[in-house]
Every structure is written in structure tokens, then in C-alpha cells.
Design an enzyme around this catalytic site. Structure first.
Site, PDB file in Angstrom:
ATOM      1  CG  ASP A  61      -2.185   1.084   0.844  1.00  4.80           C
ATOM      2  OD1 ASP A  61      -2.063   1.774   0.033  1.00  4.80           O
ATOM      3  OD2 ASP A  61      -3.188   0.885   1.923  1.00  4.80           O
TER       4      ASP A  61
HETATM    5  C1  NOJ Z   1      -4.065   4.071   0.158  1.00  2.00           C
HETATM    6  C2  NOJ Z   1      -5.103   3.248   0.276  1.00  2.00           C
HETATM    7  O1  NOJ Z   1      -5.264   2.534   1.450  1.00  2.00           O
HETATM    8  C3  NOJ Z   1      -5.410   2.150  -0.801  1.00  2.00           C
HETATM    9  O2  NOJ Z   1      -6.551   1.454  -0.654  1.00  2.00           O
HETATM   10  C4  NOJ Z   1      -5.235   2.563  -2.389  1.00  2.00           C
HETATM   11  O3  NOJ Z   1      -5.453   1.889  -3.012  1.00  2.00           O
HETATM   12  C5  NOJ Z   1      -3.877   3.359  -2.505  1.00  2.00           C
HETATM   13  N1  NOJ Z   1      -3.898   4.230  -1.164  1.00  2.00           N
HETATM   14  C6  NOJ Z   1      -3.781   3.817  -3.699  1.00  2.00           C
HETATM   15  O4  NOJ Z   1      -4.499   5.189  -3.767  1.00  2.00           O
END
Ligand code: NOJ
Length: 602
Positions: free
Chosen positions: A264
Site C-alpha cells: 500500500d
Molecule cells: C491507500 C489506500 O489504503 C489504498 O486502498 C489505495 O488503493 C492506495 N492508497 C492507492 O491510492
């Protein structure tokens, strides 16, 4: 390319070229990105402008930019390997489905799969190869803003819905231009964040991990999810981004996951803030040795991996395995042979139909004292802060939504009622004094209430999930005037309704149900559609009952279960306000001769 060809390709690559494949870069400085791609230092690009893309305005995808980047990767980079473009396409693209939690209320994975096929078509048409969806985190805490992105508290329902989304995105033939690679997230235990605070640590026993949180991921792997994203979570003292046990031993070895793991946003670098790595270099080593394959944004791999290999802290064999997985997915989704965007005509009317069906099936009837459905000739007043709202009906994570397609509840009702004089609309948020006199002539008031999409989604948690005080006051005021009150509640998450419930004669829980939310609400109120939504999460009576979920393990003393009547709280009944699976319709059902397929469960 076949397996052997991929392996040969990897053997022909230098270490730096391999590490480039492990790097996912951002798009904010286009010229710089082109340069990095040209040098072979990028394997993927995330099409997002900020860390919490679901909350902020995002730049639209620019097809020409993507094609230019791809051309540089294919023609000018040393490895000639296409990039894979990822974007958060969570519950719709131009046409927006209900938020996933609402979709789960349909209990209809077939419709969900069909709807996500439509989403995939729209997104792929703009060059999105890969989405960061479905979110299959089990959520037992409605304070957690991200509970709206998943499918609720039940591992079975979440598994079915997650599989439907994966099949919908990826289609039957992954190589087709309208197939979008899915990403099951957030592995693992993200929904267990303590106190419902986003990004918080979680304490999860092995028993709970395996019986609840892991199950949907097993289902996602079985459904062939191309990728998995690790969670920001620290579980029982260990951040997932550094856990070889969770990432390699369980996900890859035990569950047999064949695709690649993406971190993430910045979660590799975050190992430093979490105190498990002394610097970004050590963070890179920890995640690589856990076999976390691709680094989203933090640049730890691209900055340090070659040095780490030279120093013997990460083996080149591990790097080869990570690159293999990434190339395997690029090949599987047809990118190696067909890297550029194939633009097609889209039959939007088909998409509208399935999107509307989903909205129809998610709206959940919680109470009906013989008042619904209404006759269109009945004179009613429509009031409330959500009467003219559009944006929040779409919900969080709607980066590419076409707001012009959305109707407000006021507009949808006006469209459906031939005699406009039967509808009285308040103009502003609340009841205006000058419509008080008109209210005098109606006995039924439809009060449209809700929460903004901005208090849901990533990093948007609430400590209090009861109906906002001023909205409660509005319902009370109507009751005091002696009206029949129909509450239309547009919330992303479950709310605690014990105090408010007596002021409504009917409650229609409309969630944030996407592009066609308002039309579905009107069709249900007028009986054109029979409500069929069923709650995917238990609704507490009061915030203090959280966590409350139906699938808990038997408790040691009879009658002490916190879901059935018991004596756990002295100041509140122990039952939920509305249990998991609850939802009424305009029909009466009788169940009889129930049978159990198996006499015992293992
Ligand atoms: C952070 C989020 O937790 C995740 O779900 C998301 O896909 C990513 N950012 C990318 O934007």
C-alpha cells in the site's frame, strides 16, 4: 510469452533492470517520469495524485499521456517491457455503483459480477490495466470510515462478493482489452484497526485471523486475483509489510497465490516510522525478504535494492522471483503483446441498467408501519439536508464519476409524479417557515437525511455514529406536528438508530448508492421496485455496543451472548438494533420445512 520465455527474459536483465520492474511510480511530474521510464527504472505507474485518492479531487486519466509513457517503455527503455497502469476504480468509473458495503446488501453476487464487467469496460477504455479493488477486509466497526469499501462482517458474503468483483474486473479472457487486473486488499486485518481508527494497530489471534480475516483472501486467490495489496496494519506487533510469515508463508505458499503483491502507498517506507527498520534501506530489505513484490511510491526498492544485493542482504534469487510474478501478470493480461490502449464504443445504456438494478437491490427497508409504498397521487412534502444532494449519493472513491448523470432525490420524485402539485419541496437544507403553512395540508413527510461522503472512506472515522443531532431534531419536529414520517437515510456506514427510530413510521436505508440512488429511492417509495436489501453489517443500538457482529463464538454462559438477549450491558439492551441480514420487503414470506444439508460441520 510463456513461462520459459519469461524466465529467459529475466536472466537477460541486469540487476538494475530487474529492480526497475519492482518500482511503482507516481504521475505528478510527467517529464521526470518519462525520464525514469526511459532509464528502465519503472515497472508500473499509479494514476493518482495523492495518498488518499478517495478523498481528494484527482486529475482525469489522459490517454495520450499513458500511450506516450508506454511508447517510451516499449521502444526506448533498455528492457522494452510495457508498464502496467493502476488506478483506484473502486465502485464504478463514469457510471457509479453503490458503495461496496451497500452492494453487499444485495446479497446478489451475479448482479455484482455483471456490474463490475461494465465498470471494467469503462476503465479499460481509458487505459486502466489494473484496479486496486476489491477491498475484502472484514469490518466489525462502523466507526471505521473504510467499512464502506468492503462487504461487511461476514467472511462468506465478503468472499462471494470479492470473487464476483474479481471475475467482473478480470473477465473470462484476461487478455481481452476490457479485462482489468484486480487487487484484493488490504492483506491483512486492516478492518480490525483498534477503536475503528484508520491505520491503527490490530490485535488478532491466529484463531480469528484464520476463521475470519483470512477467509476472503483465500477466496480471492481461488478466484484468480491478479494482485494483492498489503495492509498498513501492524498485527500483534508486526507490520504486515515486513512479515514474511503473512506475505510469503501464508499468502504465497499456503494459499497458493500466483500473482504479485503490491505495497500500500508508502507502506515499505513506513516501516521506519513504525520502528522496525532503522532507515529506508533496512525497510527495503525487510519487505523484499518478506517477498513483497512491488513498492508503491516509497522508492525504497529503486533507491537501495542493488546495494542490498551487493551487500548480500537480499539475494538476487528473491529479486528474480518477484520480477517473475510481475512479468507473469503483465503477460497474463496481454500487456506484453498489446501494450497500447484499445479504444472501443461503449454501450452505456447496458451499464445504466445494471447499475440501476444494483441500486434497487441495495436500498434496505428497516421499518414500515404500513405506510410504504405510497401512491403517486398522494400529496407529500419532501424535506431534509439530502433532498437536493448529489455528490454524496455517489459515495467515497469516485474519482472518475460523471456527476451530471446523477439526479437528486427531489429531481427523481418530480420525474415520477404526474401531478407536480402533489409534491412540496423545501428549498434549503431544513424546513423553511414559509412552507410550514403548506405542511399543514399534508399528513406525510419524506425526510431525506444522510452523511457526507467526506466522513467516510480512508482516514475518515467517526467516534459517534448516531444520527446527527440536527437531523434527529428535524424528524422529531415532524412527528410533533403529527405527520407520518418516512426517513430516507443516505449513509455510507451503519449508524446507531435506537434514539431516532421512534420518530419514523418508515425507514429506508439508502446508503450511498451511486449514480441511480435517487431513482431507486423514488421507485421503492412508490412501489415500482420491491425493496430487497439485507444488512451486511449489524446495526448497533448505540455506539458503545461496538463491536457487535453476528458470527461470534459461543459464550461460556447460556443467555450471555452479546447478539441475542442477554445481560451484558446494564444501560442498553444487548441485541443489535437491526441484525445482520435484516431487511424487509413489501411482500410477506413464510419459511417452512427448513432442512440442514449436513448434520455436522467441521
Ligand atoms: C491507500 C489506500 O489504503 C489504498 O486502498 C489505495 O488503493 C492506495 N492508497 C492507492 O491510492
Amino acid at each position: 510469452m510463456h513461462i520459459e520465455e519469461i524466465t529467459n527474459k529475466i536472466h537477460s536483465m541486469s540487476l538494475e533492470e530487474k529492480v526497475g520492474q519492482l518500482n511503482q511510480a507516481g504521475l505528478w511530474d510527467f517529464e521526470l517520469l518519462c525520464e525514469e521510464v526511459r532509464k528502465g527504472r519503472v515497472g508500473s505507474v499509479i494514476l493518482a495524485d495523492s495518498a488518499t485518492a478517495g478523498n481528494d479531487e484527482q486529475q482525469r486519466v489522459i490517454i495520450d499521456q499513458l500511450n506516450e509513457l508506454q511508447r517510451i517503455a516499449v521502444e526506448e527503455s533498455p528492457v522494452h517491457i510495457p508498464l502496467i497502469f493502476g488506478r483506484d476504480v473502486i465502485h464504478g468509473y463514469r457510471t457509479v455503483l453503490p458503495v461496496p458495503l451497500a452492494l453487499a446488501a444485495s446479497f446478489n453476487p451475479d448482479a455484482v459480477e455483471k456490474a463490475y464487467r461494465a465498470v471494467a469496460r469503462e476503465a479499460a477504455n481509458d487505459g486502466v490495466h489494473w484496479t486496486f479493488s476489491p477491498m475484502i477486509d472484514i469490518a466489525r466497526d462502523p466507526r471505521w470510515g473504510r467499512c464502506i469499501e468492503g462487504f461487511g462482517e461476514d467472511p462468506y458474503l465478503t468472499s462471494k462478493m470479492g470473487q464476483a468483483v474479481i471475475h467482473g474486473f478480470q473477465g473470462e479472457d484476461n487478455k481481452k482489452a476490457d479485462s482489468v487486473a484486480a487487487c484484493a486488499k488490504h492483506y491483512l486485518g486492516y478492518g480490525a484497526a483498534e477503536g475503528g481508527r484508520d491505520y491503527n494497530k490490530a490485535e488478532i489471534s491466529d484463531y480469528t485471523l484464520r476463521n475470519y480475516y483470512l477467509k476472503p483472501f483465500k477466496a480471492a486467490v481461488d478466484a484468480g486475483t491478479a494482485t494483492v495489496m498489503n495492509s498498513f496494519s501492524e498485527i500483534s506487533g508486526q507490520p504486515v509489510a515486513s512479515s514474511r510469515y503473512l506475505l510469503h508463508d501464508i499468502l504465497k505458499d499456503e494459499l497458493g497465490f500466483k500473482g504479485f503483491i503490491i505495497s500500500d502507498w508508502g507502506s515499505i517506507e513506513q516501516l521506519v516510522y513504525e520502528g522496525v527498520a532503522k532507515d529506508r534501506k533496512e525497510a527495503a530489505a525487510l519487505s523484499a525478504n518478506a517477498e513483497l513484490d512491488m513498492d508503491m511510491i516509497s522508492k525504497c526498492y529503486i533507491d537501495y535494492m542493488s546495494k542490498l544485493v551487493a551487500e548480500g542482504k537480499v539475494s538476487e534469487e528473491i529479486i528474480d522471483k518477484m520480477v517473475y510474478r510481475i512479468l507473469y501478470i503483465k503477460e497474463k493480461f496481454g500487456l506484453l503483446n498489446n501494450p497500447y490502449i484499445t479504444h472501443r464504443q461503449i454501450n452505456y445504456s447496458e451499464h445504466f441498467e445494471i447499475t440501476k438494478q444494483c441500486a434497487d437491490e441495495t436500498v434496505t427497508l428497516l421499518k414500515n408501519e404500513g405506510i410504504l409504498p405510497l401512491n403517486t397521487s398522494k400529496r407529500i412534502a419532501l424535506i431534509g439536508p439530502f433532498l437536493h444532494e448529489k455528490r454524496s449519493l455517489l459515495g467515497s472513491w469516485t474519482l472518475d464519476a460523471d456527476i451530471d448523470m446523477v439526479q437528486s432525490v427531489a429531481e427523481a420524485f418530480a420525474d415520477r409524479v404526474p401531478d407536480k402539485d402533489t409534491l412540496i419541496f423545501s428549498q434549503g437544507d431544513y424546513l423553511w417557515d414559509d412552507i410550514l403553512s403548506e405542511l399543514h395540508n399534508v399528513d406525510t413527510v419524506l425526510v431525506v437525511l444522510g452523511e457526507s461522503a467526506k466522513v467516510t472512506g480512508e482516514n475518515n472515522c467517526l467516534a459517534n455514529i448516531e444520527l446527527p443531532q440536527e437531523q434527529l431534531e428535524l424528524a422529531k419536529k415532524m412527528k410533533r406536528l403529527g405527520k407520518k414520517v418516512i426517513g430516507v437515510l443516505c449513509f455510507g456506514r451503519p449508524i446507531a438508530l435506537e434514539k431516532a427510530e421512534p420518530y419514523f413510521d418508515a425507514i429506508l436505508y439508502a446508503w450511498h448508492s451511486g449514480t441511480y440512488a435517487a431513482q431507486s429511492i423514488a421507485d421503492i417509495v412508490y412501489g415500482k421496485v420491491n425493496p430487497s436489501g439485507k444488512l451486511p453489517m449489524s446495526f448497533p443500538r448505540a455506539t458503545g455496543q461496538i463491536p457487535i457482529y453476528y458470527n461470534y463464538h459461543a459464550m461460556p454462559r447460556n443467555g450471555m451472548g452479546y447478539y441475542g438477549e442477554g445481560s451484558n450491558y446494564l444501560d442498553c439492551r444487548s441485541t443489535p438494533m437491526y441484525p445482520f441480514g435484516y431487511g424487509m420487503s413489501y411482500t410477506k414470506f413464510a419459511y417452512s420445512e427448513a432442512r440442514c444439508e449436513k448434520a455436522a460441520l467441521t
